[in-house]
Scaffold this motif. Structure first.
Motif, PDB file in Angstrom:
ATOM      1  N   GLU A  98       0.871  -1.167   0.000  1.00 52.47           N
ATOM      2  CA  GLU A  98       0.000   0.000   0.000  1.00 52.47           C
ATOM      3  C   GLU A  98       0.914   1.225   0.000  1.00 52.47           C
ATOM      4  O   GLU A  98       1.578   1.525   0.995  1.00 52.47           O
ATOM      5  N   VAL A  99       0.977   1.902  -1.129  1.00 49.62           N
ATOM      6  CA  VAL A  99       2.006   2.892  -1.411  1.00 49.62           C
ATOM      7  C   VAL A  99       1.543   4.288  -1.004  1.00 49.62           C
ATOM      8  O   VAL A  99       0.415   4.705  -1.303  1.00 49.62           O
ATOM      9  N   THR A 100       2.431   5.021  -0.354  1.00 48.56           N
ATOM     10  CA  THR A 100       2.149   6.411   0.045  1.00 48.56           C
ATOM     11  C   THR A 100       2.879   7.417  -0.849  1.00 48.56           C
ATOM     12  O   THR A 100       2.481   8.579  -0.916  1.00 48.56           O
ATOM     13  N   ASP A 101       3.949   6.990  -1.482  1.00 49.66           N
ATOM     14  CA  ASP A 101       4.725   7.845  -2.388  1.00 49.66           C
ATOM     15  C   ASP A 101       4.841   7.107  -3.716  1.00 49.66           C
ATOM     16  O   ASP A 101       5.793   6.366  -3.952  1.00 49.66           O
ATOM     17  N   ARG A 102       3.838   7.302  -4.593  1.00 49.98           N
ATOM     18  CA  ARG A 102       3.783   6.528  -5.833  1.00 49.98           C
ATOM     19  C   ARG A 102       4.990   6.811  -6.730  1.00 49.98           C
ATOM     20  O   ARG A 102       5.584   5.889  -7.286  1.00 49.98           O
ATOM     21  N   ALA A 103       5.352   8.072  -6.876  1.00 53.95           N
ATOM     22  CA  ALA A 103       6.480   8.410  -7.738  1.00 53.95           C
ATOM     23  C   ALA A 103       7.775   7.812  -7.202  1.00 53.95           C
ATOM     24  O   ALA A 103       8.598   7.288  -7.962  1.00 53.95           O
ATOM     25  N   GLY A 104       7.979   7.890  -5.883  1.00 54.04           N
ATOM     26  CA  GLY A 104       9.191   7.340  -5.291  1.00 54.04           C
ATOM     27  C   GLY A 104       9.240   5.826  -5.396  1.00 54.04           C
ATOM     28  O   GLY A 104      10.303   5.243  -5.659  1.00 54.04           O
ATOM     29  N   ARG A 147       8.185  -8.992 -12.526  1.00 56.31           N
ATOM     30  CA  ARG A 147       7.319  -7.986 -13.142  1.00 56.31           C
ATOM     31  C   ARG A 147       6.371  -7.453 -12.076  1.00 56.31           C
ATOM     32  O   ARG A 147       6.273  -8.011 -10.983  1.00 56.31           O
ATOM     33  N   GLY A 148       5.664  -6.389 -12.414  1.00 56.53           N
ATOM     34  CA  GLY A 148       4.735  -5.837 -11.438  1.00 56.53           C
ATOM     35  C   GLY A 148       3.980  -4.662 -12.009  1.00 56.53           C
ATOM     36  O   GLY A 148       4.171  -4.249 -13.151  1.00 56.53           O
ATOM     37  N   GLY A 149       3.087  -4.130 -11.189  1.00 54.52           N
ATOM     38  CA  GLY A 149       2.265  -3.008 -11.604  1.00 54.52           C
ATOM     39  C   GLY A 149       1.258  -2.664 -10.531  1.00 54.52           C
ATOM     40  O   GLY A 149       1.422  -3.015  -9.352  1.00 54.52           O
ATOM     41  N   TRP A 150       0.184  -2.015 -10.956  1.00 51.79           N
ATOM     42  CA  TRP A 150      -0.798  -1.433 -10.029  1.00 51.79           C
ATOM     43  C   TRP A 150      -2.169  -2.078 -10.216  1.00 51.79           C
ATOM     44  O   TRP A 150      -2.593  -2.348 -11.331  1.00 51.79           O
ATOM     45  N   SER A 151      -2.863  -2.278  -9.090  1.00 52.26           N
ATOM     46  CA  SER A 151      -4.261  -2.714  -9.137  1.00 52.26           C
ATOM     47  C   SER A 151      -5.193  -1.606  -8.679  1.00 52.26           C
ATOM     48  O   SER A 151      -6.396  -1.800  -8.584  1.00 52.26           O
ATOM     49  N   GLY A 152      -4.647  -0.472  -8.392  1.00 47.17           N
ATOM     50  CA  GLY A 152      -5.409   0.695  -7.977  1.00 47.17           C
ATOM     51  C   GLY A 152      -4.438   1.841  -7.797  1.00 47.17           C
ATOM     52  O   GLY A 152      -3.225   1.684  -7.980  1.00 47.17           O
ATOM     53  N   ALA A 153      -4.935   3.004  -7.414  1.00 49.12           N
ATOM     54  CA  ALA A 153      -4.086   4.186  -7.336  1.00 49.12           C
ATOM     55  C   ALA A 153      -2.927   4.005  -6.365  1.00 49.12           C
ATOM     56  O   ALA A 153      -1.840   4.536  -6.578  1.00 49.12           O
ATOM     57  N   GLY A 154      -3.130   3.241  -5.284  1.00 56.37           N
ATOM     58  CA  GLY A 154      -2.089   3.126  -4.278  1.00 56.37           C
ATOM     59  C   GLY A 154      -1.664   1.717  -3.944  1.00 56.37           C
ATOM     60  O   GLY A 154      -0.906   1.525  -2.992  1.00 56.37           O
ATOM     61  N   THR A 155      -2.107   0.722  -4.712  1.00 55.18           N
ATOM     62  CA  THR A 155      -1.759  -0.665  -4.425  1.00 55.18           C
ATOM     63  C   THR A 155      -0.851  -1.207  -5.517  1.00 55.18           C
ATOM     64  O   THR A 155      -1.239  -1.297  -6.682  1.00 55.18           O
ATOM     65  N   ALA A 156       0.369  -1.538  -5.124  1.00 51.75           N
ATOM     66  CA  ALA A 156       1.359  -2.070  -6.054  1.00 51.75           C
ATOM     67  C   ALA A 156       1.571  -3.554  -5.782  1.00 51.75           C
ATOM     68  O   ALA A 156       1.510  -4.009  -4.633  1.00 51.75           O
ATOM     69  N   HIS A 157       1.825  -4.292  -6.858  1.00 57.83           N
ATOM     70  CA  HIS A 157       2.113  -5.720  -6.755  1.00 57.83           C
ATOM     71  C   HIS A 157       3.398  -6.010  -7.511  1.00 57.83           C
ATOM     72  O   HIS A 157       3.613  -5.481  -8.607  1.00 57.83           O
ATOM     73  N   VAL A 158       4.232  -6.869  -6.936  1.00 57.87           N
ATOM     74  CA  VAL A 158       5.439  -7.338  -7.608  1.00 57.87           C
ATOM     75  C   VAL A 158       5.426  -8.861  -7.567  1.00 57.87           C
ATOM     76  O   VAL A 158       5.172  -9.468  -6.524  1.00 57.87           O
ATOM     77  N   LEU A 159       5.698  -9.472  -8.719  1.00 59.87           N
ATOM     78  CA  LEU A 159       5.741 -10.926  -8.849  1.00 59.87           C
ATOM     79  C   LEU A 159       7.139 -11.315  -9.301  1.00 59.87           C
ATOM     80  O   LEU A 159       7.614 -10.841 -10.331  1.00 59.87           O
ATOM     81  N   ARG A 210      10.566   3.938   2.573  1.00 64.87           N
ATOM     82  CA  ARG A 210       9.732   5.062   3.007  1.00 64.87           C
ATOM     83  C   ARG A 210       8.647   5.407   1.984  1.00 64.87           C
ATOM     84  O   ARG A 210       8.038   6.466   2.070  1.00 64.87           O
ATOM     85  N   THR A 211       8.396   4.516   1.037  1.00 62.98           N
ATOM     86  CA  THR A 211       7.409   4.816  -0.009  1.00 62.98           C
ATOM     87  C   THR A 211       6.092   4.078   0.196  1.00 62.98           C
ATOM     88  O   THR A 211       5.163   4.260  -0.584  1.00 62.98           O
ATOM     89  N   PHE A 212       5.978   3.254   1.225  1.00 64.10           N
ATOM     90  CA  PHE A 212       4.736   2.528   1.498  1.00 64.10           C
ATOM     91  C   PHE A 212       4.564   2.387   3.005  1.00 64.10           C
ATOM     92  O   PHE A 212       5.530   2.478   3.772  1.00 64.10           O
ATOM     93  N   ASP A 213       3.317   2.173   3.419  1.00 62.88           N
ATOM     94  CA  ASP A 213       3.057   2.011   4.851  1.00 62.88           C
ATOM     95  C   ASP A 213       2.518   0.630   5.204  1.00 62.88           C
ATOM     96  O   ASP A 213       2.241   0.352   6.370  1.00 62.88           O
ATOM     97  N   GLU A 214       2.378  -0.238   4.201  1.00 63.91           N
ATOM     98  CA  GLU A 214       1.931  -1.605   4.458  1.00 63.91           C
ATOM     99  C   GLU A 214       2.508  -2.506   3.382  1.00 63.91           C
ATOM    100  O   GLU A 214       2.535  -2.152   2.198  1.00 63.91           O
ATOM    101  N   ILE A 215       2.993  -3.688   3.795  1.00 64.29           N
ATOM    102  CA  ILE A 215       3.539  -4.644   2.839  1.00 64.29           C
ATOM    103  C   ILE A 215       3.160  -6.049   3.271  1.00 64.29           C
ATOM    104  O   ILE A 215       3.128  -6.359   4.470  1.00 64.29           O
ATOM    105  N   ASP A 216       2.827  -6.873   2.289  1.00 63.54           N
ATOM    106  CA  ASP A 216       2.523  -8.283   2.535  1.00 63.54           C
ATOM    107  C   ASP A 216       3.335  -9.100   1.540  1.00 63.54           C
ATOM    108  O   ASP A 216       3.266  -8.853   0.330  1.00 63.54           O
ATOM    109  N   VAL A 217       4.142 -10.037   2.037  1.00 64.37           N
ATOM    110  CA  VAL A 217       5.032 -10.834   1.187  1.00 64.37           C
ATOM    111  C   VAL A 217       4.719 -12.303   1.404  1.00 64.37           C
ATOM    112  O   VAL A 217       4.692 -12.783   2.544  1.00 64.37           O
ATOM    113  N   ARG A 218       4.491 -13.027   0.299  1.00 70.43           N
ATOM    114  CA  ARG A 218       4.181 -14.452   0.380  1.00 70.43           C
ATOM    115  C   ARG A 218       4.952 -15.201  -0.695  1.00 70.43           C
ATOM    116  O   ARG A 218       5.072 -14.741  -1.828  1.00 70.43           O
ATOM    117  N   LEU A 219       5.413 -16.399  -0.338  1.00 71.82           N
ATOM    118  CA  LEU A 219       6.196 -17.240  -1.233  1.00 71.82           C
ATOM    119  C   LEU A 219       5.439 -18.537  -1.477  1.00 71.82           C
ATOM    120  O   LEU A 219       5.027 -19.213  -0.529  1.00 71.82           O
TER     121      LEU A 219
END
Length: 229
Positions: free
Chosen positions: A9-15, A36-48, A74-83
């Motif tokens: 959950e990104v707080t600084d999209r440009a950064g 690869r990765g991208g966005w599912s909304g204005a502030g939610t980023a995903h990386v695979l 410092r560009t996000f305030d929430e992260i979830d990582v799963r393998l």
């Protein structure tokens, strides 16, 4: 093969975007298969990210990860990582697909006594149905622990996925009867950013494509709902 799913959950999209473009050093690491990765909304980023095995992934985490990730802390305030461990490919191996287009992500919790049926239905119903759909590029089914699954499918565009949902999904859904297997599912549509794509060294770079506008993500839910595919 291992699939790593990171959701921020990104707080600084440009950064965040600027730092994500700096992960190209991954390409030279042993066992790295692509990211690869991208966005599912204005502030939610995903990386695979895709790795050949646990040993290669553990070496990366011990030696290179912290330095590469330092610019994003410092560009996000929430992260979830799963393998997730590889269960089966859905058509072509997703690690070989281009780094542009759209990824449909389904994060599934399966009833413990239904995991074998869930995987079997993926192979016999969903995979053939998606593989024959125009615009489908590949996918993967991964498993974490005993009852947690990740289903990824990649499409050339949001329009190609929408046509699949309208024309093929209803019949596949009836055949698969996922309500018999699932206790929860969360879905996202991820518009891939080609600038985030990191192919392994020596591979042919994927062809460029028009960037897809980020769609609205499917809202998370703790109960089963018909959002597979």
């Amino acid at each position: 093969m291992l699939t790593k799913w990171i959701r921020c959950e990104v707080t600084d999209r440009a950064g965040f975007d600027r730092a994500q473009r700096g992960w190209t050093r991954l390409s030279r690491l042993p066992g790295f298969l692509g990211q690869r990765g991208g966005w599912s909304g204005a502030g939610t980023a995903h990386v695979l990210a895709f790795w050949a095995d646990q040993r290669s992934y553990d070496r990366f985490m011990a030696d290179d990860h912290d330095e590469l990730a330092a610019g994003q802390h410092r560009t996000f305030d929430e992260i979830d990582v799963r393998l997730f461990e590889h269960c089966q490919d859905i058509g072509e191996n997703l690690a070989l697909a281009p780094g542009s287009g759209l990824v449909r992500l389904a994060h599934c919790t399966v009833a413990p006594h239904r995991t074998e049926r869930f995987a079997r239905t993926q192979a016999s119903v969903w995979t053939p149905g998606m593989h024959s759909a125009p615009g489908f590029l590949g996918g993967v089914l991964g498993q974490r622990d005993s009852a947690e699954f990740l289903v990824l499918s990649q499409w050339t565009s949001q329009g190609a996925h929408a046509r699949y949902r309208a024309e093929r999904f209803p019949a596949l859904f009836d055949r698969a009867a996922p309500s018999e297997d699932l206790t929860a599912i969360t879905g996202h549509l991820i518009a891939l950013d080609p600038a985030w794509s990191v192919p392994p060294a020596g591979s042919t770079p994927p062809p460029g494509a028009v960037r897809v506008a980020a769609p609205r993500s499917v809202p998370p839910t703790r109960a089963w709902r018909p959002t597979s595919g």
